[in-house]
Design an enzyme around this catalytic site. Structure first.
Site, PDB file in Angstrom:
ATOM      1  N   HIS A 168      36.351  33.945  34.742  1.00  0.00           N
ATOM      2  CA  HIS A 168      35.908  34.894  35.344  1.00  0.00           C
ATOM      3  C   HIS A 168      34.586  35.060  36.112  1.00  0.00           C
ATOM      4  CE1 HIS A 168      35.543  39.127  36.658  1.00  0.00           C
ATOM      5  NE2 HIS A 168      36.805  39.298  36.862  1.00  0.00           N
TER       6      HIS A 168
ATOM      7  N   LYS B  56      38.475  44.836  31.192  1.00  0.00           N
ATOM      8  CA  LYS B  56      37.151  44.549  31.031  1.00  0.00           C
ATOM      9  C   LYS B  56      36.695  45.069  29.752  1.00  0.00           C
ATOM     10  CE  LYS B  56      36.579  43.477  35.881  1.00  0.00           C
ATOM     11  NZ  LYS B  56      35.735  43.391  36.947  1.00  0.00           N
TER      12      LYS B  56
ATOM     13  N   GLU C 259      32.575  37.263  36.434  1.00  0.00           N
ATOM     14  CA  GLU C 259      31.610  37.998  35.410  1.00  0.00           C
ATOM     15  C   GLU C 259      30.972  36.820  34.261  1.00  0.00           C
ATOM     16  OE1 GLU C 259      33.815  41.581  34.801  1.00  0.00           O
ATOM     17  OE2 GLU C 259      33.296  41.909  37.018  1.00  0.00           O
TER      18      GLU C 259
ATOM     19  N   ASN D 255      43.171  43.739  34.206  1.00  0.00           N
ATOM     20  CA  ASN D 255      41.887  43.251  33.820  1.00  0.00           C
ATOM     21  C   ASN D 255      40.979  44.420  33.344  1.00  0.00           C
ATOM     22  OD1 ASN D 255      39.751  42.209  32.655  1.00  0.00           O
ATOM     23  ND2 ASN D 255      38.918  41.009  34.375  1.00  0.00           N
TER      24      ASN D 255
ATOM     25  N   GLY E 283      35.055  44.544  42.261  1.00  0.00           N
ATOM     26  CA  GLY E 283      34.221  45.911  42.026  1.00  0.00           C
ATOM     27  C   GLY E 283      33.368  46.379  43.062  1.00  0.00           C
TER      28      GLY E 283
ATOM     29  N   SER F 138      39.141  44.157  44.110  1.00  0.00           N
ATOM     30  CA  SER F 138      39.170  45.717  44.651  1.00  0.00           C
ATOM     31  C   SER F 138      40.787  45.884  45.093  1.00  0.00           C
ATOM     32  CB  SER F 138      38.299  45.868  45.788  1.00  0.00           C
ATOM     33  OG  SER F 138      36.879  45.853  45.338  1.00  0.00           O
TER      34      SER F 138
ATOM     35  N   GLU G  30      39.550  35.209  43.454  1.00  0.00           N
ATOM     36  CA  GLU G  30      38.817  36.489  43.447  1.00  0.00           C
ATOM     37  C   GLU G  30      37.484  36.257  44.110  1.00  0.00           C
ATOM     38  OE1 GLU G  30      39.879  39.142  39.877  1.00  0.00           O
ATOM     39  OE2 GLU G  30      38.737  37.825  39.267  1.00  0.00           O
TER      40      GLU G  30
END
Ligand code: PGA
Length: 262
Positions: free
Chosen positions: A98, A15, A100, A13, A176, A216, A170
């Site tokens: 996701h 991003k 985010e 991904n 991250g 991560s 996730e």
């Protein structure tokens, strides 16, 4: 269906990273690294790169996808993009829900569910992302959150379409953060997700859904994660931006002691 019948996949991904020139040099570097792999290699790139990435990777093992889409088939929605536009550009899959998107753009389970249906109608394979925050884990709510995201995210999806679906676990606290879930924590969550799926469909169908772990992921932890029986693959953010690291993660399938690429 026996477990080894499930597809194995590594999904990157990107991003909001990379220009055309950067993507071109990335693929020139990555392609030779993954040319002998037997696992599926997927890359979710920014909208502007889908077409060129699909062309550059055509005839290779790499499939290109998107990171988001709108839930309508078309309409007056300034700045949005529809599933069929993604398909036309060369996307084969789309990441949906996701964390985010949920956290920064207010996406709800109901919206994610509508997007999922729209993706399936257009033959785009959806990757449904689920995962708890640190506070939810500390409050003992992990299962409750995962169950809600799965049930509401998949509401009304015909069971026979579930084998087109990927679910990415996730944990929000791992994304991250340089902090990966321990392999046993990932396996425990994946087992719970698979059990939850059996309440929506027949056990046989649930055993075919591809479960990815994300948060991560790095070459130093990918092998141990892939050894878990219910971890079918990985969703890789930061490390997918480097062809060297991403190539190493793809090739971790082949070096995993359980030989899950067989
Ligand atoms: P990360 O991102 O690998 O950088 O933690 C994963 C993701 O957000 O999909």
């Amino acid at each position: 269906m026996p477990e080894q019948a499930r597809r194995r996949a590594v999904v990157g991904n990107w991003k909001m990273y990379k220009t055309h020139a950067e993507a071109e040099s990335y693929f020139a570097d990555l392609l030779p690294r993954v040319k002998d792999t037997s696992v599926e290699v997927d890359l979710a790139v920014p909208f502007t790169l889908i077409q060129m990435a699909a062309q550059l990777t055509s005839g290779t093992k790499i499939r290109i996808g998107a990171q988001n889409m709108n839930d309508a088939s078309e309409g007056a929605f300034t700045g949005e993009i529809a599933a069929r536009m993604l398909v036309e550009a060369g996307a084969k899959f789309v990441i949906l829900g996701h964390s985010e998107r949920r956290r920064l753009f207010g996406e709800t389970d109901a919206l994610v569910n509508r997007k999922l249906k729209q993706a399936l109608q257009n033959s785009l394979e959806p990757i449904l992302c689920v995962g708890e925050t640190l506070a939810e884990r500390q409050d003992g709510k992990t299962h409750e959150v995962l169950e809600r995201q799965i049930k509401e995210g998949l509401a009304g999806i015909p069971p026979e379409q579930l084998d087109k679906l990927y679910i990415a676990y996730e944990p929000v606290w791992a994304i991250g953060a340089g902090k990966t879930a321990a392999p046993q924590i990932a396996e425990e969550a994946h087992t719970f997700i698979r059990q939850s799926l059996t309440t929506l469909t027949e056990p046989q169908m649930a055993s075919r859904t591809i479960l990815l772990y994300g948060g991560s992921v790095h070459p130093r932890n990918s092998g141990a994660l892939l050894e878990q029986p219910n971890v079918d693959g990985l969703l890789v953010g930061g490390a997918s931006l480097s062809p060297e690291l991403f190539g190493q993660i793809v090739n971790a399938f082949h070096t995993s002691p359980l030989g899950k690429d067989t």
